[in-house]
Design a protein around this motif. Structure first.
Motif, PDB file in Angstrom:
ATOM      1  N   TYR A 115       6.982  -6.187   2.636  1.00 23.95           N
ATOM      2  CA  TYR A 115       6.478  -5.117   2.059  1.00 23.95           C
ATOM      3  C   TYR A 115       4.977  -4.827   3.138  1.00 23.95           C
ATOM      4  O   TYR A 115       4.164  -5.745   2.965  1.00 23.95           O
ATOM      5  CB  TYR A 115       5.861  -5.088   0.575  1.00 23.95           C
ATOM      6  N   GLY A 116       4.809  -3.635   3.470  1.00 26.57           N
ATOM      7  CA  GLY A 116       3.799  -3.446   4.489  1.00 26.57           C
ATOM      8  C   GLY A 116       2.836  -2.722   3.674  1.00 26.57           C
ATOM      9  O   GLY A 116       2.909  -1.879   2.967  1.00 26.57           O
ATOM     10  N   VAL A 117       1.245  -3.077   3.871  1.00 26.92           N
ATOM     11  CA  VAL A 117       0.199  -2.432   3.562  1.00 26.92           C
ATOM     12  C   VAL A 117      -0.537  -1.889   4.823  1.00 26.92           C
ATOM     13  O   VAL A 117      -1.164  -2.733   5.412  1.00 26.92           O
ATOM     14  CB  VAL A 117      -0.577  -3.231   2.485  1.00 26.92           C
ATOM     15  N   VAL A 118      -0.602  -0.670   5.084  1.00 31.42           N
ATOM     16  CA  VAL A 118      -1.216  -0.113   6.258  1.00 31.42           C
ATOM     17  C   VAL A 118      -2.309   0.762   5.941  1.00 31.42           C
ATOM     18  O   VAL A 118      -2.348   1.641   5.155  1.00 31.42           O
ATOM     19  CB  VAL A 118      -0.076   0.472   7.098  1.00 31.42           C
ATOM     20  N   GLY A 119      -3.438   0.429   6.800  1.00 32.10           N
ATOM     21  CA  GLY A 119      -4.472   1.417   6.781  1.00 32.10           C
ATOM     22  C   GLY A 119      -5.636   1.078   7.866  1.00 32.10           C
ATOM     23  O   GLY A 119      -5.431  -0.166   8.571  1.00 32.10           O
ATOM     24  N   PRO A 120      -6.739   1.839   7.836  1.00 29.65           N
ATOM     25  CA  PRO A 120      -7.654   1.431   8.982  1.00 29.65           C
ATOM     26  C   PRO A 120      -8.391   0.277   8.458  1.00 29.65           C
ATOM     27  O   PRO A 120      -8.335  -0.076   7.463  1.00 29.65           O
ATOM     28  CB  PRO A 120      -8.344   2.877   9.058  1.00 29.65           C
ATOM     29  N   GLY A 121      -9.353  -0.092   9.593  1.00 31.10           N
ATOM     30  CA  GLY A 121     -10.156  -1.072   9.157  1.00 31.10           C
ATOM     31  C   GLY A 121     -11.032  -0.783   8.113  1.00 31.10           C
ATOM     32  O   GLY A 121     -11.346   0.513   7.444  1.00 31.10           O
ATOM     33  N   LYS A 122     -11.381  -1.716   7.202  1.00 31.22           N
ATOM     34  CA  LYS A 122     -12.217  -1.599   5.883  1.00 31.22           C
ATOM     35  C   LYS A 122     -11.797  -0.805   5.025  1.00 31.22           C
ATOM     36  O   LYS A 122     -12.374   0.075   3.824  1.00 31.22           O
ATOM     37  CB  LYS A 122     -13.683  -0.893   6.265  1.00 31.22           C
ATOM     38  N   SER A 123     -10.431  -0.414   4.860  1.00 29.02           N
ATOM     39  CA  SER A 123      -9.636   0.208   3.750  1.00 29.02           C
ATOM     40  C   SER A 123      -9.247  -0.440   2.509  1.00 29.02           C
ATOM     41  O   SER A 123      -8.833  -0.017   1.456  1.00 29.02           O
ATOM     42  CB  SER A 123      -8.175   0.939   4.497  1.00 29.02           C
TER      43      SER A 123
ATOM     44  N   ILE B  33       7.271 -11.121   1.327  1.00 26.76           N
ATOM     45  CA  ILE B  33       6.125 -11.156   2.395  1.00 26.76           C
ATOM     46  C   ILE B  33       5.380  -9.855   2.018  1.00 26.76           C
ATOM     47  O   ILE B  33       5.955  -8.735   1.884  1.00 26.76           O
ATOM     48  CB  ILE B  33       6.619 -11.098   3.817  1.00 26.76           C
ATOM     49  N   LEU B  34       4.056 -10.245   1.946  1.00 23.88           N
ATOM     50  CA  LEU B  34       3.177  -8.820   1.857  1.00 23.88           C
ATOM     51  C   LEU B  34       2.448  -8.753   3.214  1.00 23.88           C
ATOM     52  O   LEU B  34       1.461  -9.778   3.250  1.00 23.88           O
ATOM     53  CB  LEU B  34       1.973  -8.878   0.580  1.00 23.88           C
ATOM     54  N   LEU B  35       2.663  -7.873   3.962  1.00 21.70           N
ATOM     55  CA  LEU B  35       1.946  -7.670   5.209  1.00 21.70           C
ATOM     56  C   LEU B  35       0.900  -6.614   5.318  1.00 21.70           C
ATOM     57  O   LEU B  35       1.102  -5.481   5.105  1.00 21.70           O
ATOM     58  CB  LEU B  35       2.998  -7.685   6.227  1.00 21.70           C
ATOM     59  N   THR B  36      -0.256  -6.974   5.779  1.00 25.02           N
ATOM     60  CA  THR B  36      -1.294  -6.140   5.814  1.00 25.02           C
ATOM     61  C   THR B  36      -1.427  -5.726   7.647  1.00 25.02           C
ATOM     62  O   THR B  36      -1.518  -6.855   8.247  1.00 25.02           O
ATOM     63  CB  THR B  36      -2.821  -6.336   5.307  1.00 25.02           C
ATOM     64  N   THR B  37      -1.640  -4.597   7.734  1.00 20.84           N
ATOM     65  CA  THR B  37      -1.765  -4.242   9.123  1.00 20.84           C
ATOM     66  C   THR B  37      -2.503  -2.897   9.508  1.00 20.84           C
ATOM     67  O   THR B  37      -2.465  -1.980   8.214  1.00 20.84           O
ATOM     68  CB  THR B  37      -0.553  -4.172  10.061  1.00 20.84           C
ATOM     69  N   GLN B  38      -3.270  -2.630  10.459  1.00 18.69           N
ATOM     70  CA  GLN B  38      -3.819  -1.377  11.118  1.00 18.69           C
ATOM     71  C   GLN B  38      -2.805  -0.506  11.952  1.00 18.69           C
ATOM     72  O   GLN B  38      -3.063   0.451  12.100  1.00 18.69           O
ATOM     73  CB  GLN B  38      -5.059  -1.639  11.866  1.00 18.69           C
ATOM     74  N   ASP B  39      -1.606  -1.516  12.502  1.00 15.73           N
ATOM     75  CA  ASP B  39      -0.847  -1.100  13.323  1.00 15.73           C
ATOM     76  C   ASP B  39       0.444  -0.296  12.634  1.00 15.73           C
ATOM     77  O   ASP B  39       1.385  -1.169  12.022  1.00 15.73           O
ATOM     78  CB  ASP B  39      -0.583  -1.968  14.076  1.00 15.73           C
ATOM     79  N   ALA B  40       0.625   1.067  12.610  1.00 12.31           N
ATOM     80  CA  ALA B  40       1.755   1.404  11.917  1.00 12.31           C
ATOM     81  C   ALA B  40       3.129   1.198  12.397  1.00 12.31           C
ATOM     82  O   ALA B  40       4.091   1.176  11.665  1.00 12.31           O
ATOM     83  CB  ALA B  40       1.782   2.958  11.731  1.00 12.31           C
ATOM     84  N   SER B  41       3.192   0.865  13.889  1.00 13.35           N
ATOM     85  CA  SER B  41       4.318   0.456  14.325  1.00 13.35           C
ATOM     86  C   SER B  41       4.885  -0.896  13.845  1.00 13.35           C
ATOM     87  O   SER B  41       6.141  -1.143  13.784  1.00 13.35           O
ATOM     88  CB  SER B  41       4.451   0.420  15.856  1.00 13.35           C
ATOM     89  N   VAL B  42       3.971  -1.802  13.133  1.00 13.91           N
ATOM     90  CA  VAL B  42       4.571  -3.060  12.450  1.00 13.91           C
ATOM     91  C   VAL B  42       5.519  -2.563  11.352  1.00 13.91           C
ATOM     92  O   VAL B  42       6.470  -3.091  11.207  1.00 13.91           O
ATOM     93  CB  VAL B  42       3.315  -3.984  12.119  1.00 13.91           C
TER      94      VAL B  42
ATOM     95  N   ALA C 189       2.821   0.726   1.576  1.00 14.32           N
ATOM     96  CA  ALA C 189       1.771   1.633   1.056  1.00 14.32           C
ATOM     97  C   ALA C 189       0.780   1.881   2.078  1.00 14.32           C
ATOM     98  O   ALA C 189       0.137   0.932   2.646  1.00 14.32           O
ATOM     99  CB  ALA C 189       1.169   0.425  -0.255  1.00 14.32           C
ATOM    100  N   VAL C 190       0.324   3.165   1.879  1.00 12.64           N
ATOM    101  CA  VAL C 190      -0.716   3.503   2.795  1.00 12.64           C
ATOM    102  C   VAL C 190      -2.045   3.382   2.008  1.00 12.64           C
ATOM    103  O   VAL C 190      -2.324   4.035   1.047  1.00 12.64           O
ATOM    104  CB  VAL C 190      -0.437   4.968   3.304  1.00 12.64           C
ATOM    105  N   LEU C 191      -3.033   2.612   2.579  1.00  8.72           N
ATOM    106  CA  LEU C 191      -4.279   2.377   1.846  1.00  8.72           C
ATOM    107  C   LEU C 191      -5.311   3.115   2.736  1.00  8.72           C
ATOM    108  O   LEU C 191      -5.520   2.759   3.750  1.00  8.72           O
ATOM    109  CB  LEU C 191      -4.612   0.779   1.708  1.00  8.72           C
ATOM    110  N   ASP C 192      -6.192   4.002   2.042  1.00 13.90           N
ATOM    111  CA  ASP C 192      -7.275   4.658   2.509  1.00 13.90           C
ATOM    112  C   ASP C 192      -8.423   4.534   1.652  1.00 13.90           C
ATOM    113  O   ASP C 192      -8.513   4.869   0.399  1.00 13.90           O
ATOM    114  CB  ASP C 192      -6.956   5.870   2.908  1.00 13.90           C
TER     115      ASP C 192
ATOM    116  N   HIS D 153       3.099   5.438  -1.166  1.00 11.79           N
ATOM    117  CA  HIS D 153       3.861   4.159  -1.123  1.00 11.79           C
ATOM    118  C   HIS D 153       5.269   4.786  -1.364  1.00 11.79           C
ATOM    119  O   HIS D 153       5.581   5.647  -1.880  1.00 11.79           O
ATOM    120  CB  HIS D 153       3.430   3.306  -2.185  1.00 11.79           C
ATOM    121  N   GLY D 154       6.122   3.753  -1.137  1.00 10.34           N
ATOM    122  CA  GLY D 154       7.625   3.772  -1.218  1.00 10.34           C
ATOM    123  C   GLY D 154       8.420   3.285  -0.220  1.00 10.34           C
ATOM    124  O   GLY D 154       7.949   2.434   0.655  1.00 10.34           O
TER     125      GLY D 154
END
Length: 336
Positions: free
Chosen positions: A34-42, A194-203, A212-215, A222-223
């Motif tokens: 599961y990916g959680v993606v968003g900019p820094g400090k999100s 695995i719960l993976l956080t990243t700033q890189d959407a390509s991941v 889930a997109v965090l902002d 999410h979905g």
């Protein structure tokens, strides 16, 4: 299964508390990536620490396989924490130990016997693609190889859940790809959630089942990654799908034009040609491109259609699962 319900987490600020998480809810299926993606400090790293039971939320609940972790303390809390591992890119390896020695360190702390320990370390080094590097120290490895050693170390004690906080940050594309391959193998071969956080959407595009997109501490989307790619207005789709840049003059050559998202081998390979043949229209790809989400091909094309049954052809494509939208600008644009 990880269930996060209405998490809110704040930290003291100079004048007012800083809200890192704002009413965050999500579900991570057992054995998923599961990916959680968003900019820094999100709020991504804060979310990972709260799920790992390293931070307590102000409000809300984290459930692990239905167990409410809010009331855990003492021995029971330590037992549950052993099922959770955290991969932190900023946590250094032991410089004086070899790659094998770093992976073995958690097992030594648990008192695992020598033969069993060596077998486990060997399996994890193979998983990480580092069997030939077992005797090398961190200073002799590349940064990407050190990240893979760190994954092996995090998995050594056999956790059920791995929190991978920005695992590819600061490394080049090839090494990032190797790190993601190890995480994907850990999910597939060890059954680790695995719960993976990243700033890189390509991941997310390469390895994640769900996202889930965090902002600003909020989940804004999410979905399933594949479902979101076919959703109109999805931030995930806009980030991951090929861009479309077609001059207006080129679109003006066609009776109709539309943007089409196709998911899967059959749709990408056959749907557009079949529509052209079935309805006797000339159908051309005039923009966009093809990408992959995991092993699944996904295309976003701008197509131009000439012929009396242009509208029928586009409607038929939509009826077979493609997402079809008609840009506002340009000639003869209509909604299917």
């Amino acid at each position: 299964m990880i269930t996060v319900e209405n998490l809110t987490k704040s930290f003291p600020g100079k004048q007012n508390p800083v809200l890192a998480l704002r009413d965050v809810s999500l579900e991570v299926g057992a054995g998923s990536l599961y990916g959680v993606v968003g900019p820094g400090k999100s709020g991504k790293s804060t979310l990972a620490r709260v799920v790992a039971l390293q931070e307590k939320p102000d409000r809300g609940t984290v459930r692990l396989d239905g167990l409410n972790t809010a009331g855990l303390d003492g021995r029971r809390l330590r037992e549950v924490r052993r099922q959770l591992a955290v991969l932190d890119a900023n946590q250094p390896l032991h410089a004086e130990r070899t790659a094998a020695g770093n992976v073995a360190a958690p097992l030594e702390q648990l008192g695992v016997e020598g033969p069993q320990r060596r077998s486990r370390v060997g399996r994890l080094l193979d998983l990480a693609g580092l069997t030939q590097r077992a005797a090398q120290r961190p200073s002799e490895l590349t940064e990407g190889q050190r990240r893979r050693v760190a994954i092996g170390r995090a998995l050594a004690a056999g956790p059920a859940v791995l929190l991978a906080d920005d695992p590819t940050a600061g490394i080049d594309a090839d090494e990032a790809g190797a790190v993601l391959t190890v995480l994907d193998r850990a999910r597939a071969e060890l059954g680790v959630t695995i719960l993976l956080t990243t700033q890189d959407a390509s991941v997310v595009r390469r390895v994640c089942d769900d996202v889930a997109v965090l902002d600003s501490g909020r989940v804004v989307e999410h979905g399933s990654v594949l479902d979101l790619l076919a959703s109109p207005g999805s931030r995930t789709a806009e980030t991951l799908l090929p861009a479309i840049d077609t001059p207006r003059a080129q679109s003006a050559r066609y009776d109709r034009f539309a943007d089409v998202v196709l998911v899967g081998f059959a749709a990408v390979g056959a749907l557009l040609p079949e529509a052209g043949s079935r309805f006797g229209v000339d159908l051309a790809t005039i923009g966009g491109g093809l990408t992959r989400v995991g092993d699944t091909p996904v295309a976003r094309f701008r197509v131009g259609v000439n012929g009396k049954q242009a509208d029928s052809a586009l409607a038929w494509i939509a009826d077979r699962g493609a997402h079809v939208t008609h840009p506002i600008e340009g000639p003869k644009s209509v909604a299917a």
